[in-house]
Design an enzyme around this catalytic site. Structure first.
Site, PDB file in Angstrom:
ATOM      1  N   CYS A  88       9.629   5.705   2.202  1.00 56.74           N
ATOM      2  CA  CYS A  88       9.526   5.131   0.859  1.00 56.74           C
ATOM      3  C   CYS A  88       8.738   3.825   0.858  1.00 56.74           C
ATOM      4  CB  CYS A  88      10.899   4.953   0.211  1.00 56.74           C
ATOM      5  SG  CYS A  88      12.218   4.654   1.348  1.00 56.74           S
ATOM      6  N   HIS A 136       1.002  -1.380  16.548  1.00 58.60           N
ATOM      7  CA  HIS A 136       1.559  -1.279  15.199  1.00 58.60           C
ATOM      8  C   HIS A 136       2.609  -0.171  15.113  1.00 58.60           C
ATOM      9  CE1 HIS A 136       1.880  -1.444  10.869  1.00 58.60           C
ATOM     10  NE2 HIS A 136       1.637  -0.138  10.809  1.00 58.60           N
TER      11      HIS A 136
END
Lengths: 438, 274
Positions: free
Chosen positions: A55, A104
């Site tokens: 989300c 990352h």
């Protein structure tokens, strides 16, 4: 070919942009197939691809051509799967390559990039993203190794550091405090004073944690009955409040009353009649429902909303202090991965191959010279040149062909095979079995 | 001499286990059990073996001098902890128990370890019975004390929830309250047995049941404190900090019974300890 990560998250893009690119779970299989066809035929935008969609973020991990062509292809891809014009999301996109992309992904898996620092759900989402890509044939050797690296980093961060320890939301803090007072909640009685929205949330939280039974007291009997029905509890009239205090182990008060509802003398009497059984009171009302002096009673543990928020802050600060330790784990895992990844390059592989064959040639030449003995210098030259030419002729075709494939989509397979067949050094990232949710 | 070697090997393991417990506690990790528990099991097994060897070498129960007493206290405490605290949820209490056992081991290790002929008054089959029961009582009372200290710590932490506290690793107040009660009741039962067996032995050895010598008196005080704990718990509902403090007092009384009485009054009947 290089590892490229492109995407946006809650830090780089406002929600209006994130929802444009949001990818419902049902559309992920299609999106994966569009991203990367399993066969190396040039269809699809990337040679390997994984989609991480939660989300708060949409990220594409892909193995694409070096340079702007690769990035461009991925931008085009995002345009295609979202059906939104590139200009609307382009300024918010983050692009990372190679090591930066690997770091990352590890930070994402460890929860360093999450809205709630160190949250654990993301680890499962990273595992799931990888498995979806595997199931749809979108990922291959490189990205699978990268995802395993990140998943291992996430596991290690959560077991070896306190990045995910202790509750960082008010409701979880309340549950943690309850766990410090009571062994389990299954034989405990909770009393809700007030039947508003807050009480409903609290009731749900208590029922989720297996509370034994639920009492609801409210000024308006109708709402109390409604809430009680919803969660299988018992509604009591307002006049029964003091008696309910004798039964309850956990009290959660959230009325809109402008004055205190639980006064010290009332609770003190209740505690005496309870034979000093502990009472855990959470006052989430503003203005407060419970007189602060109630907290001074022996075996009464009273917390108001500020107390709980302070615990949240303290726990978050503790997680923040763990960031350097998590980053150290990530650094170690990523450098392990990169060491392996670099061996997939064509040029170092050719160098390794030549070095190995040259060593064999020199060894065998020396041996032959010893056994031949008494050769004249021109004779020696003939033998030496013979050995060099032989080696060069044999290595010529593999070298040329490998170089031809250097930027092709299947170069990794050739490199891997060559390293395997000739026994060239291959630092493998440690790859244990991964378990979903583990 | 083999028994002394065994004792010192066990002492090393006690030290290792204490270190492991403390390190896990500070590290805040739940993976404690992997190192700390097996090392404690090793310590207690080696130690048990050393005691049996000494029993065989001496030809009598090795519970007669100061070295043997401190050694036995550490062993009994650890055994009772491992049995009573065998449930996972009490594992965090090891950080209190192991230093106590180690301290007792350290005291024992500086005392003379030679096996001497048994003084006549101790040459009785009452020796292993009375001492065994007494040290079991000491062990339970010590564990009640440990539970009480953990309870007080947890209770304090709950009053200042935002402060970072080790108490989060401890069992819940409810569990610690239950443990205090169970350990105290067992302490009381065995203390009763210790006083009764001591009186019977005294009657046999000296012809009197009770002589008010310091150790006997101290053991009676210990008994009263534990009995008072139950009285107040049931009639005045001291199931809170007050009860825990009372058990801390009970442990101090155990210490006086165990060591203090002899130090304070060296000419008592129990003076064979020192």
């Amino acid at each position: 070919m290089q590892i490229t990560q492109i995407g946006l998250d809650h830090k780089t893009a406002p929600v209006q942009v994130r929802e444009l690119l949001a990818l419902p779970a049902a559309r992920i299989p299609d999106a994966l197939e569009t991203l990367s066809a399993s066969e190396c035929a040039g269809s699809g935008y990337a040679q390997e691809g994984v989609l991480l969609s939660t989300c708060n973020r949409l990220e594409v991990y892909a193995l694409v051509e070096d340079g702007p062509e690769g990035d461009g292809a991925l931008r085009e891809y995002l345009e295609r799967i979202s059906g939104v014009s590139r200009s609307q999301f382009d300024p918010h996109l983050q692009v990372r390559h190679g090591q930066a992309a690997a770091v990352h992904l590890c930070e994402v898996a460890c929860g360093l990039d999450s809205m709630v620092l160190g949250e654990s759900q993301i680890q499962g989402q990273v595992i799931e993203a990888h498995q979806m890509a595997l199931a749809h044939g979108a990922t291959g050797t490189v990205l699978s190794a990268l995802f395993r690296t990140a998943i291992q980093a996430g596991k290690r961060a959560r077991t070896e550091t306190a990045i995910s320890q202790h509750a960082v939301s008010v409701s979880h803090v309340a549950v943690e405090l309850a766990g410090q007072i009571y062994d389990n909640l299954t034989d405990k009685v909770a009393l809700l004073i007030g039947a508003g929205e807050m009480a409903e949330l609290a009731a749900k939280n208590l029922v989720d944690h297996g509370i034994g039974s639920l009492l609801v007291v409210n000024r308006s009997a109708g709402r109390a009955a409604g809430l009680a029905r919803q969660f299988g509890g018992e509604a009591l009239g307002w006049d029964r409040l003091n008696r309910a205090l004798l039964q309850a182990d956990i009290v959660i008060s959230s009325t809109a009353a402008p004055h205190a509802i639980l006064r010290r003398d009332v609770v003190e009497t209740a505690i005496q009649m309870r034979r000093n059984r502990p009472l855990f009171i959470i006052d989430i009302a503003v203005p407060r429902d419970v007189e602060p002096a109630v907290g001074g009673i022996s075996n009464v543990f009273l917390y108001d909303i500020d107390d709980l928020q302070q615990v949240v802050d303290a726990n978050l600060a503790q997680r923040q202090r763990e960031i350097p330790r998590v980053k150290a784990i990530i650094k170690a895992k990523v450098s392990e991965f990169m060491a392996w990844y670099r061996t997939l390059d064509v040029v170092p592989t050719i160098v390794d191959l030549r070095r190995q064959v040259e060593r064999i040639r020199e060894m065998e030449l020396e041996r032959a010279m010893r056994r031949l003995g008494g050769l004249s210098d021109p004779e020696r030259d003939v033998v030496r040149i013979f050995s060099q030419r032989l080696v060069n002729k044999i290595l010529h075709q593999p070298t040329v062909r490998l170089k031809e494939r250097a930027n092709g989509c299947d170069s990794y397979y050739y490199v891997e095979a060559l390293r395997e067949l000739f026994g060239l050094p291959r630092p493998k990232p440690e790859m244990d079995q991964e378990r979903p949710g583990g | 001499m083999a028994n002394v070697v065994g004792f010192f090997l066990a002492a090393l393991m006690y030290g290792a286990s204490t270190l492991a417990h403390v390190a896990c506690w500070i590290g805040g990790s739940r993976r404690c059990a992997r190192l700390s528990r097996p090392s404690l099991l090793a310590a207690v097994s080696l130690h048990g073996l050393a005691i049996v060897l000494r029993w065989v070498e001496a030809g009598y129960a090795p519970f007669s001098n100061a070295f043997e007493s401190f050694s036995l206290y550490a062993w009994g405490l650890t055994v009772v902890y491992l049995l009573a605290g065998s449930l996972r949820r009490y594992a965090a209490l090891g950080v209190f128990v192991t230093p106590l056992a180690l301290l007792s081991i350290l005291v024992a290790s500086v005392l003379p370890t030679r096996i001497e002929p048994l003084v006549p008054v101790l040459q009785s089959h009452w020796l292993p019975i009375h001492v065994g029961i007494s040290f079991t009582a000491y062990a339970f009372s010590t564990l009640a004390f440990v539970a009480a200290v953990a309870y007080l710590h947890q209770e304090r932490a709950l009053r200042q929830p935002a402060r970072r506290s080790w108490a989060r690793q401890l069992p819940s107040l409810e569990a610690l309250d239950g443990l205090q009660r169970r350990m105290a009741v067992l302490g009381l039962v065995f203390m009763t047995g210790a006083i009764m067996s001591g009186s019977m032995w005294a009657e046999k050895a000296w012809g009197v049941v009770w002589v008010w010598e310091p150790q006997q008196t101290a053991s009676l005080v210990t008994w009263f404190i534990h009995a008072l704990y139950f009285y107040l718990r049931h009639s005045a509902h001291w199931r809170d900090r007050r009860g825990a403090w009372l058990l801390v007092g009970g442990f101090v009384s155990v210490l006086v019974t165990f060591v203090g009485a002899d130090l304070l009054a060296p000419d008592s009947h129990h003076d064979f300890l020192f």
